[in-house]
Motif scaffolding. Structure first.
Motif, PDB file in Angstrom:
ATOM      1  N   TYR A 144      17.716 -12.712  43.094  1.00  0.00           N
ATOM      2  CA  TYR A 144      17.368 -13.450  44.302  1.00  0.00           C
ATOM      3  C   TYR A 144      16.521 -14.650  43.907  1.00  0.00           C
ATOM      4  N   PHE A 145      16.839 -15.770  44.531  1.00  0.00           N
ATOM      5  CA  PHE A 145      16.048 -16.988  44.462  1.00  0.00           C
ATOM      6  C   PHE A 145      15.663 -17.373  45.883  1.00  0.00           C
ATOM      7  N   ARG A 146      14.719 -18.271  46.008  1.00  0.00           N
ATOM      8  CA  ARG A 146      14.351 -18.759  47.335  1.00  0.00           C
ATOM      9  C   ARG A 146      14.011 -20.247  47.271  1.00  0.00           C
ATOM     10  N   GLN A 147      14.178 -20.887  48.419  1.00  0.00           N
ATOM     11  CA  GLN A 147      13.878 -22.308  48.509  1.00  0.00           C
ATOM     12  C   GLN A 147      13.185 -22.597  49.824  1.00  0.00           C
ATOM     13  N   ALA A 148      11.957 -23.066  49.727  1.00  0.00           N
ATOM     14  CA  ALA A 148      11.196 -23.455  50.903  1.00  0.00           C
ATOM     15  C   ALA A 148      11.448 -24.933  51.197  1.00  0.00           C
ATOM     16  N   PRO A 149      11.224 -25.354  52.428  1.00  0.00           N
ATOM     17  CA  PRO A 149      11.454 -26.762  52.785  1.00  0.00           C
ATOM     18  C   PRO A 149      10.664 -27.711  51.886  1.00  0.00           C
ATOM     19  N   GLY A 150      11.357 -28.694  51.338  1.00  0.00           N
ATOM     20  CA  GLY A 150      10.700 -29.686  50.495  1.00  0.00           C
ATOM     21  C   GLY A 150      10.358 -29.219  49.101  1.00  0.00           C
ATOM     22  N   LYS A 151      10.789 -28.009  48.752  1.00  0.00           N
ATOM     23  CA  LYS A 151      10.477 -27.473  47.422  1.00  0.00           C
ATOM     24  C   LYS A 151      11.751 -27.146  46.661  1.00  0.00           C
ATOM     25  N   THR A 200      14.304  -4.696  35.610  1.00  0.00           N
ATOM     26  CA  THR A 200      14.035  -5.628  36.701  1.00  0.00           C
ATOM     27  C   THR A 200      12.916  -6.573  36.274  1.00  0.00           C
ATOM     28  N   THR A 201      12.952  -7.769  36.824  1.00  0.00           N
ATOM     29  CA  THR A 201      11.919  -8.768  36.556  1.00  0.00           C
ATOM     30  C   THR A 201      11.582  -9.465  37.858  1.00  0.00           C
ATOM     31  N   TYR A 202      10.297  -9.758  38.045  1.00  0.00           N
ATOM     32  CA  TYR A 202       9.841 -10.404  39.269  1.00  0.00           C
ATOM     33  C   TYR A 202       8.964 -11.604  38.932  1.00  0.00           C
ATOM     34  N   THR A 203       8.988 -12.582  39.826  1.00  0.00           N
ATOM     35  CA  THR A 203       8.009 -13.642  39.692  1.00  0.00           C
ATOM     36  C   THR A 203       6.642 -13.076  40.079  1.00  0.00           C
ATOM     37  N   ASP A 204       5.595 -13.629  39.514  1.00  0.00           N
ATOM     38  CA  ASP A 204       4.262 -13.049  39.688  1.00  0.00           C
ATOM     39  C   ASP A 204       3.836 -12.934  41.151  1.00  0.00           C
ATOM     40  N   SER A 205       4.221 -13.894  41.957  1.00  0.00           N
ATOM     41  CA  SER A 205       3.733 -13.927  43.332  1.00  0.00           C
ATOM     42  C   SER A 205       4.284 -12.809  44.205  1.00  0.00           C
ATOM     43  N   VAL A 206       5.332 -12.117  43.763  1.00  0.00           N
ATOM     44  CA  VAL A 206       5.904 -11.043  44.581  1.00  0.00           C
ATOM     45  C   VAL A 206       5.742  -9.661  43.945  1.00  0.00           C
ATOM     46  N   VAL A 261      12.957 -15.336  42.239  1.00  0.00           N
ATOM     47  CA  VAL A 261      12.178 -14.279  42.885  1.00  0.00           C
ATOM     48  C   VAL A 261      12.265 -12.972  42.088  1.00  0.00           C
ATOM     49  N   ALA A 262      13.490 -12.485  41.849  1.00  0.00           N
ATOM     50  CA  ALA A 262      13.649 -11.201  41.179  1.00  0.00           C
ATOM     51  C   ALA A 262      15.049 -11.101  40.611  1.00  0.00           C
ATOM     52  N   THR A 263      15.188 -10.286  39.561  1.00  0.00           N
ATOM     53  CA  THR A 263      16.500 -10.024  39.004  1.00  0.00           C
ATOM     54  C   THR A 263      16.603  -8.569  38.579  1.00  0.00           C
ATOM     55  N   ILE A 264      17.838  -8.072  38.521  1.00  0.00           N
ATOM     56  CA  ILE A 264      18.112  -6.706  38.106  1.00  0.00           C
ATOM     57  C   ILE A 264      19.343  -6.731  37.221  1.00  0.00           C
ATOM     58  N   ASN A 265      19.307  -5.955  36.140  1.00  0.00           N
ATOM     59  CA  ASN A 265      20.470  -5.985  35.261  1.00  0.00           C
ATOM     60  C   ASN A 265      21.578  -5.097  35.805  1.00  0.00           C
ATOM     61  N   SER A 266      22.682  -5.026  35.088  1.00  0.00           N
ATOM     62  CA  SER A 266      23.894  -4.437  35.646  1.00  0.00           C
ATOM     63  C   SER A 266      23.767  -2.953  35.958  1.00  0.00           C
ATOM     64  N   ASN A 267      22.987  -2.218  35.158  1.00  0.00           N
ATOM     65  CA  ASN A 267      22.875  -0.763  35.375  1.00  0.00           C
ATOM     66  C   ASN A 267      21.516  -0.356  35.936  1.00  0.00           C
TER      67      ASN A 267
END
Length: 123
Positions: A36-43, A58-64, A48-54
């Motif tokens: 998952y990625f996200r985009q705020a207005p003007g940014k 998992t990996t997350y950005t620090d803010s979440v 945000v986060a990723t998960i591998n196939s199995n």
């Protein structure tokens, strides 16, 4: 034809929760890393986060970290993002993405993208 169809966005008060889902078709879902990625207005779009196939990594950005959880159900070809303790700064369009070759936190690694779903967190 690959399709990623997202659902679950909406308006929620700060401190609330939402669960996003992304249903995939046209690909062998169980062999793809999902993110998952996200985009705020003007940014710029941000990871945000990723998960591998199995689901072993998992990996997350620090803010979440500690608030969001990414998961997947390979039998249903679906990836989920559970978002708890939402903050106004989480307001953005959220996109799911699929990568056959990379488990990564940068957008260029992902070849397929959903249409996005709006998440709005009011204060």
């Amino acid at each position: 034809q690959v399709q990623l169809v997202e659902a679950g966005g909406g308006l929620v008060q700060a401190g609330g929760s939402l669960r996003l889902s992304c249903a995939a078709s046209g690909l062998t879902f169980s062999t793809y890393a999902m993110a998952y990625f996200r985009q705020a207005p003007g940014k710029e779009r941000e990871f945000v986060a990723t998960i591998n196939s199995n689901s072993s990594n998992t990996t997350y950005t620090d803010s979440v970290k500690g608030r969001f959880t990414i998961s997947r159900d390979n039998a249903k070809n679906t990836v989920y993002l559970q978002m708890n303790s939402l903050k106004p700064e989480d307001t953005a369009v959220y996109f799911c993405a699929a990568s056959r070759d990379f488990y990564a936190n940068f957008a260029a690694a992902y070849g397929y993208w959903g249409q996005g779903t709006q998440v709005t967190v009011s204060s």
